[in-house]
Write a protein that holds these residues in place. Structure first.
Motif, PDB file in Angstrom:
ATOM      1  N   TRP A  86       5.015  39.634  47.235  1.00 23.01           N
ATOM      2  CA  TRP A  86       4.679  38.403  46.958  1.00 23.01           C
ATOM      3  C   TRP A  86       6.595  37.572  46.127  1.00 23.01           C
ATOM      4  O   TRP A  86       6.740  36.508  47.288  1.00 23.01           O
ATOM      5  CB  TRP A  86       4.111  36.948  46.449  1.00 23.01           C
ATOM      6  N   ALA A  87       6.483  38.397  45.778  1.00 29.84           N
ATOM      7  CA  ALA A  87       7.765  37.489  44.320  1.00 29.84           C
ATOM      8  C   ALA A  87       9.211  37.957  45.564  1.00 29.84           C
ATOM      9  O   ALA A  87       9.875  37.001  45.363  1.00 29.84           O
ATOM     10  CB  ALA A  87       8.067  38.585  43.039  1.00 29.84           C
ATOM     11  N   TRP A  88       9.521  39.178  45.995  1.00 30.94           N
ATOM     12  CA  TRP A  88      10.218  39.364  47.216  1.00 30.94           C
ATOM     13  C   TRP A  88       9.757  38.429  48.375  1.00 30.94           C
ATOM     14  O   TRP A  88      11.434  37.687  48.161  1.00 30.94           O
ATOM     15  CB  TRP A  88      10.029  40.831  47.558  1.00 30.94           C
ATOM     16  N   GLU A  89       8.633  38.321  49.364  1.00 31.28           N
ATOM     17  CA  GLU A  89       9.305  37.326  50.246  1.00 31.28           C
ATOM     18  C   GLU A  89       9.228  35.941  49.634  1.00 31.28           C
ATOM     19  O   GLU A  89       9.898  34.629  49.980  1.00 31.28           O
ATOM     20  CB  GLU A  89       7.592  37.305  50.918  1.00 31.28           C
ATOM     21  N   GLN A  90       9.100  35.216  48.076  1.00 29.07           N
ATOM     22  CA  GLN A  90       9.090  34.237  47.323  1.00 29.07           C
ATOM     23  C   GLN A  90      10.458  34.147  46.774  1.00 29.07           C
ATOM     24  O   GLN A  90      11.398  33.685  46.695  1.00 29.07           O
ATOM     25  CB  GLN A  90       8.647  34.070  46.485  1.00 29.07           C
ATOM     26  N   GLU A  91      11.205  35.166  47.280  1.00 33.82           N
ATOM     27  CA  GLU A  91      13.159  35.828  46.644  1.00 33.82           C
ATOM     28  C   GLU A  91      13.037  35.487  45.560  1.00 33.82           C
ATOM     29  O   GLU A  91      14.045  35.086  44.997  1.00 33.82           O
ATOM     30  CB  GLU A  91      13.509  34.462  47.826  1.00 33.82           C
ATOM     31  N   LEU A  92      12.568  36.149  44.685  1.00 30.91           N
ATOM     32  CA  LEU A  92      12.177  35.953  43.516  1.00 30.91           C
ATOM     33  C   LEU A  92      13.340  37.120  43.046  1.00 30.91           C
ATOM     34  O   LEU A  92      13.789  37.464  41.969  1.00 30.91           O
ATOM     35  CB  LEU A  92      10.778  36.188  42.355  1.00 30.91           C
ATOM     36  N   ILE A  93      12.947  38.580  44.049  1.00 29.39           N
ATOM     37  CA  ILE A  93      13.119  39.752  43.635  1.00 29.39           C
ATOM     38  C   ILE A  93      14.058  39.822  44.719  1.00 29.39           C
ATOM     39  O   ILE A  93      13.542  39.482  45.766  1.00 29.39           O
ATOM     40  CB  ILE A  93      12.616  40.253  42.906  1.00 29.39           C
ATOM     41  N   ASP A  94      15.226  41.238  44.780  1.00 28.38           N
ATOM     42  CA  ASP A  94      16.589  41.285  46.107  1.00 28.38           C
ATOM     43  C   ASP A  94      14.603  42.289  46.481  1.00 28.38           C
ATOM     44  O   ASP A  94      15.713  42.016  48.118  1.00 28.38           O
ATOM     45  CB  ASP A  94      16.996  41.717  45.560  1.00 28.38           C
ATOM     46  N   SER A  95      14.322  43.322  46.224  1.00 29.84           N
ATOM     47  CA  SER A  95      13.678  44.303  46.881  1.00 29.84           C
ATOM     48  C   SER A  95      12.636  44.854  45.691  1.00 29.84           C
ATOM     49  O   SER A  95      12.720  44.965  45.065  1.00 29.84           O
ATOM     50  CB  SER A  95      14.356  45.319  47.186  1.00 29.84           C
ATOM     51  N   PRO A  96      11.437  45.362  46.094  1.00 28.97           N
ATOM     52  CA  PRO A  96      10.390  45.327  45.208  1.00 28.97           C
ATOM     53  C   PRO A  96      10.328  46.368  45.043  1.00 28.97           C
ATOM     54  O   PRO A  96      10.612  47.498  46.343  1.00 28.97           O
ATOM     55  CB  PRO A  96       9.352  45.437  45.838  1.00 28.97           C
ATOM     56  N   PRO A  97      10.103  47.364  43.807  1.00 28.85           N
ATOM     57  CA  PRO A  97      10.412  47.969  43.889  1.00 28.85           C
ATOM     58  C   PRO A  97       9.556  49.923  44.850  1.00 28.85           C
ATOM     59  O   PRO A  97       8.453  49.355  45.121  1.00 28.85           O
ATOM     60  CB  PRO A  97      10.459  49.266  42.398  1.00 28.85           C
ATOM     61  N   ARG A  98       9.803  50.931  44.499  1.00 29.21           N
ATOM     62  CA  ARG A  98       9.131  51.636  45.437  1.00 29.21           C
ATOM     63  C   ARG A  98       7.751  52.189  44.617  1.00 29.21           C
ATOM     64  O   ARG A  98       7.871  52.467  43.691  1.00 29.21           O
ATOM     65  CB  ARG A  98      10.226  53.386  45.799  1.00 29.21           C
ATOM     66  N   PHE A  99       6.919  52.324  44.762  1.00 30.82           N
ATOM     67  CA  PHE A  99       5.737  52.887  44.135  1.00 30.82           C
ATOM     68  C   PHE A  99       5.193  54.084  44.985  1.00 30.82           C
ATOM     69  O   PHE A  99       5.240  55.102  46.148  1.00 30.82           O
ATOM     70  CB  PHE A  99       4.582  51.960  44.869  1.00 30.82           C
ATOM     71  N   PRO A 100       4.483  54.530  43.414  1.00 33.96           N
ATOM     72  CA  PRO A 100       4.266  56.201  44.034  1.00 33.96           C
ATOM     73  C   PRO A 100       3.071  56.122  43.944  1.00 33.96           C
ATOM     74  O   PRO A 100       2.086  55.529  44.776  1.00 33.96           O
ATOM     75  CB  PRO A 100       3.781  56.282  42.131  1.00 33.96           C
ATOM     76  N   LYS A 101       2.341  56.837  44.923  1.00 35.00           N
ATOM     77  CA  LYS A 101       1.369  58.030  45.810  1.00 35.00           C
ATOM     78  C   LYS A 101       0.095  57.422  45.440  1.00 35.00           C
ATOM     79  O   LYS A 101      -0.015  57.630  43.646  1.00 35.00           O
ATOM     80  CB  LYS A 101       1.443  58.698  46.549  1.00 35.00           C
ATOM     81  N   PRO A 102      -0.743  56.635  45.588  1.00 36.74           N
ATOM     82  CA  PRO A 102      -2.066  56.938  45.092  1.00 36.74           C
ATOM     83  C   PRO A 102      -2.462  57.746  44.532  1.00 36.74           C
ATOM     84  O   PRO A 102      -2.127  58.899  44.687  1.00 36.74           O
ATOM     85  CB  PRO A 102      -3.110  56.121  46.367  1.00 36.74           C
TER      86      PRO A 102
END
Length: 170
Positions: A86-102
């Protein structure tokens, strides 16, 4: 100005129409984040940071003798992912970090769901049900149980709901 995860999450939660239970779950994840020492601004979050946090959540759940620590860590992962997306969609961050696998988890914590074969076996067993003592209805009792089973199966009710007859399907 750097944005904290708490600020981003609060903005995310205000923007969504979520149930009280879901809000409580997000609040729990934020409390865990703060206990872990999550003072990293969301703009600087990396996969390593997220992985360390999720490892900490998992280890804490194991230490607290949780019944499904993998699910606990995966819930925290889902919450972080939703807020950061959501922060990425709102342009609060440039890109979300990659997440580890569940993490591996028990899909159903302590509950038994009927398999398709078990449901079929129950369904066809209702054809062989004898008339109970005192049953004076014109329709055989098995037909009623079949209808309850079909209704619950279509609505996705739990096995114990059908078997105990708590009539949550009605």
């Amino acid at each position: 100005m750097p944005t904290t995860l708490k600020t981003a999450a609060e903005s995310y939660l205000r923007a969504k129409a979520l149930s009280r239970g879901t809000l409580n779950e997000y609040s729990s994840t934020l409390r865990k984040w703060e206990k872990w020492g999550g003072d990293i601004p969301v703009e600087q979050l990396r996969r390593k940071d997220v992985g360390e946090f999720l490892d900490w959540v998992y280890e804490r759940a194991v230490a607290d003798e949780g019944t499904n620590p993998g699910r606990t860590a995966n819930k925290a992962r889902e919450h972080l992912r939703a807020v950061l997306s959501w922060a990425w969609e709102q342009e609060l961050i440039d890109s979300p970090p990659r997440f580890p696998k569940p993490r591996d988890q028990r899909d159903v914590a302590g509950r038994h769901y009927l398999t398709k074969a078990e449901i079929n076996a129950l369904y066809f067993a209702t054809h062989m049900m004898e008339r109970p003592r005192g049953w004076d209805g014109p329709v055989p009792i098995g037909r009623y149980w079949r209808s309850v089973g079909v209704k619950c199966m279509r609505r996705g009710e739990r096995a114990e709901t059908v078997l105990v007859g708590q009539q949550r399907c009605a």
